[in-house]
Motif scaffolding. Structure first.
Motif, short mmCIF file in Angstrom:
data_model
loop_
_atom_site.label_atom_id
_atom_site.label_comp_id
_atom_site.label_asym_id
_atom_site.label_seq_id
_atom_site.Cartn_x
_atom_site.Cartn_y
_atom_site.Cartn_z
N GLY A 7 -7.20 27.54 34.48
CA GLY A 7 -7.94 28.40 35.40
C GLY A 7 -6.94 29.19 36.23
N THR A 8 -7.46 29.96 37.16
CA THR A 8 -6.55 30.77 37.98
C THR A 8 -5.88 29.92 39.06
N VAL A 9 -4.62 30.27 39.33
CA VAL A 9 -3.91 29.81 40.53
C VAL A 9 -3.56 31.12 41.23
N PHE A 11 -3.85 34.05 44.86
CA PHE A 11 -3.97 34.37 46.28
C PHE A 11 -5.38 34.88 46.50
N ASP A 12 -5.99 34.41 47.58
CA ASP A 12 -7.32 34.89 47.96
C ASP A 12 -7.25 35.52 49.34
N GLN A 13 -8.15 36.43 49.56
CA GLN A 13 -8.38 36.95 50.91
C GLN A 13 -9.89 36.88 51.12
N GLY A 26 -5.45 30.15 46.64
CA GLY A 26 -6.76 29.80 46.08
C GLY A 26 -6.64 29.71 44.57
N GLY A 27 -7.72 30.03 43.92
CA GLY A 27 -7.73 30.00 42.46
C GLY A 27 -8.59 28.85 41.95
N ALA A 28 -9.28 29.12 40.84
CA ALA A 28 -10.20 28.12 40.30
C ALA A 28 -9.48 26.83 39.94
N SER A 93 -24.34 34.22 49.35
CA SER A 93 -24.00 35.30 48.43
C SER A 93 -22.74 35.99 48.92
N ARG A 94 -21.98 36.53 47.97
CA ARG A 94 -20.74 37.17 48.34
C ARG A 94 -20.51 38.39 47.46
N ASP A 95 -19.70 39.31 47.98
CA ASP A 95 -19.32 40.48 47.20
C ASP A 95 -17.84 40.37 46.91
N GLY A 124 -11.43 25.97 33.53
CA GLY A 124 -11.82 26.61 34.78
C GLY A 124 -11.91 28.11 34.61
N ASN A 125 -12.49 28.76 35.59
CA ASN A 125 -12.74 30.20 35.55
C ASN A 125 -11.47 30.99 35.22
N LEU A 126 -11.54 31.73 34.12
CA LEU A 126 -10.36 32.43 33.58
C LEU A 126 -10.85 33.35 32.47
N ASN A 151 -19.64 35.93 36.93
CA ASN A 151 -20.21 37.22 36.54
C ASN A 151 -19.14 38.24 36.14
N PHE A 152 -17.94 38.15 36.74
CA PHE A 152 -16.87 39.10 36.41
C PHE A 152 -16.63 39.14 34.90
N TRP A 153 -16.64 37.96 34.25
CA TRP A 153 -16.36 37.90 32.80
C TRP A 153 -17.60 38.30 31.99
N MET A 154 -18.78 38.15 32.57
CA MET A 154 -19.99 38.63 31.88
C MET A 154 -19.96 40.16 31.84
N THR A 234 -15.76 29.52 49.63
CA THR A 234 -14.87 29.77 48.49
C THR A 234 -14.35 28.45 47.92
N GLY A 235 -14.44 28.34 46.61
CA GLY A 235 -13.90 27.16 45.95
C GLY A 235 -14.88 26.01 45.86
N ALA A 236 -16.07 26.18 46.46
CA ALA A 236 -17.04 25.07 46.41
C ALA A 236 -17.42 24.77 44.96
N GLY A 237 -17.65 25.82 44.18
CA GLY A 237 -18.05 25.62 42.78
C GLY A 237 -16.94 24.94 41.98
N ASP A 238 -15.72 25.34 42.24
CA ASP A 238 -14.58 24.75 41.51
C ASP A 238 -14.32 23.32 41.97
N SER A 239 -14.49 23.08 43.27
CA SER A 239 -14.32 21.72 43.78
C SER A 239 -15.39 20.81 43.18
P1 AMP Z 1 -15.77 29.61 43.57
O1 AMP Z 1 -15.97 29.94 45.02
O2 AMP Z 1 -15.71 28.13 43.32
O3 AMP Z 1 -16.71 30.30 42.66
O4 AMP Z 1 -14.33 30.17 43.16
C1 AMP Z 1 -13.48 30.84 44.01
C2 AMP Z 1 -12.12 31.02 43.37
O5 AMP Z 1 -12.26 31.76 42.16
C3 AMP Z 1 -11.18 31.81 44.25
O6 AMP Z 1 -10.17 30.94 44.73
C4 AMP Z 1 -10.62 32.92 43.35
O7 AMP Z 1 -9.22 32.98 43.33
C5 AMP Z 1 -11.14 32.58 41.97
N1 AMP Z 1 -11.59 33.77 41.24
C6 AMP Z 1 -12.20 34.87 41.73
N2 AMP Z 1 -12.48 35.75 40.75
C7 AMP Z 1 -12.04 35.18 39.60
C8 AMP Z 1 -12.06 35.58 38.22
N3 AMP Z 1 -12.58 36.74 37.83
N4 AMP Z 1 -11.52 34.73 37.31
C9 AMP Z 1 -11.00 33.55 37.69
N5 AMP Z 1 -10.95 33.10 38.96
C10 AMP Z 1 -11.48 33.91 39.91
#
Ligand code: AMP
Length: 308
Positions: A7-9, A11-13, A26-28, A93-95, A124-126, A151-154, A234-239
């Protein structure tokens, strides 16, 4: 048991109604592996890519939690994946304001031999094509493969996404993504459709409304803990995903009853994640805190009823 996490490792803002985080780690895969480390000690290995702008302290943080980073590629002279998001007032919800793929644009991981034998796999999300490539590189089919996406990958890689979904055992997505993936508004109908696309199990995450686990005709619902304050979702879904697969890998029990417990453990870790910005809360949790929260979940959903 052992666990491979990709998955991603990143930087988030992040901006929420409570404030702005600035640029944070951040990162998935970051959230998944940290969350899983509360169940599976010293047997989690991370596969991802960062630029040389990623701080050494971030890598040491993984090591402190017993997470192996031999599969974390560091690309010299390049920048790490960057995501910028803003939560709306409901915090559900987030943008996405900006996604910079940077090092991810041409990431093509080659798994070291030592990682090809691991028991459990978290995709993980990638980029979906990278998720598929890692799955295909495993020497044998993992005992369980869980996939998360968004949704980004959809929007950008539909065909590869559908091909990858076909190959996994469990898919975890949120409610809006389940609707986008199937074109169905009803989550029950969407779940039925997704269970014909490949996965035998499906988790639909509903933010503050909890999560649903579907398998065949069975459905299990886990609430989210009603929290006084949600600071940064942020990260709740990945956690959640990390707690879910970490618990399954630690117990090695793939029965539906144990999957239900895994959903509760995932929900508990996610409930901590949202209390502070970024990875702060999922980095230094104490076992007593986690145990107490599991008890709160049990208390929340337990009731006696006498049916005549
Ligand atoms: P979540 O809130 O659990 O859905 O995931 C948030 C994390 O997803 C953040 O830390 C981001 O760095 C990461 N993220 C955001 N967009 C993408 C993407 N398109 N592909 C992979 N990881 C992403």
């Amino acid at each position: 048991m052992s666990l491979l996490v990709i998955g991603t490792v990143a930087f988030d803002q992040v901006e929420t109604p409570f404030g702005a985080s600035g640029k944070i780690i951040g990162g998935a895969a970051t959230y998944v592996s940290l969350a899983a480390s509360y169940f599976l000690k010293n047997n989690i290995h991370l596969v991802s890519v960062v630029g040389d702008d990623f701080p050494q302290s971030g890598i040491e943080n993984f090591h402190r939690r017993g997470i192996g980073t031999e599969g974390l590629e560091i690309k010299k002279g390049e920048k790490s994946f960057f995501w910028h998001g803003r939560y709306r007032a409901d915090m559900n919800s987030r943008d996405t304001l900006e996604t910079q793929l940077n090092v991810l644009a041409d990431f093509n991981p080659v798994l070291p031999e030592s990682l090809k034998e691991l028991d459990f796999l978290m995709l993980g999300n990638l980029v979906p094509a990278v998720q598929k490539s890692v799955l295909n590189q495993m020497n044998k089919r993992p005992k369980l493969t869980v996939m998360d996406t968004m949704n980004f990958w959809m929007d950008t890689a539909w065909d590869e996404l559908i091909e990858t979904i076909k190959l996994v055992d469990v898919l975890t997505i949120n409610d809006e993504e389940a609707r986008q993936l199937t074109g169905e508004y009803s989550l029950v109908v969407a779940a039925q459709k997704i269970l014909t696309m490949g996965p035998k199990y499906l988790v639909i995450k509903k933010g503050e409304n909890g999560a649903l686990l579907f398998h065949g005709k069975e459905v299990f619902y886990a609430p989210a803990l009603p929290l006084e304050e949600v600071f940064d979702p942020t990260g709740a879904g990945d956690s959640f995903a990390g707690g879910f697969i970490g618990y399954l890998a630690a117990t090695g029990d793939l029965s539906f009853e144990n999957m239900k417990r895994a959903v509760i453990y995932g929900s508990a870790i996610a409930s901590f994640c949202v209390e502070k910005f970024g990875i702060e809360r999922v980095t230094d949790l104490r076992q007593e805190e986690l145990d107490a929260r599991i008890k709160e979940f049990v208390h929340l959903v337990q009731f006696d009823i006498n049916l005549a």
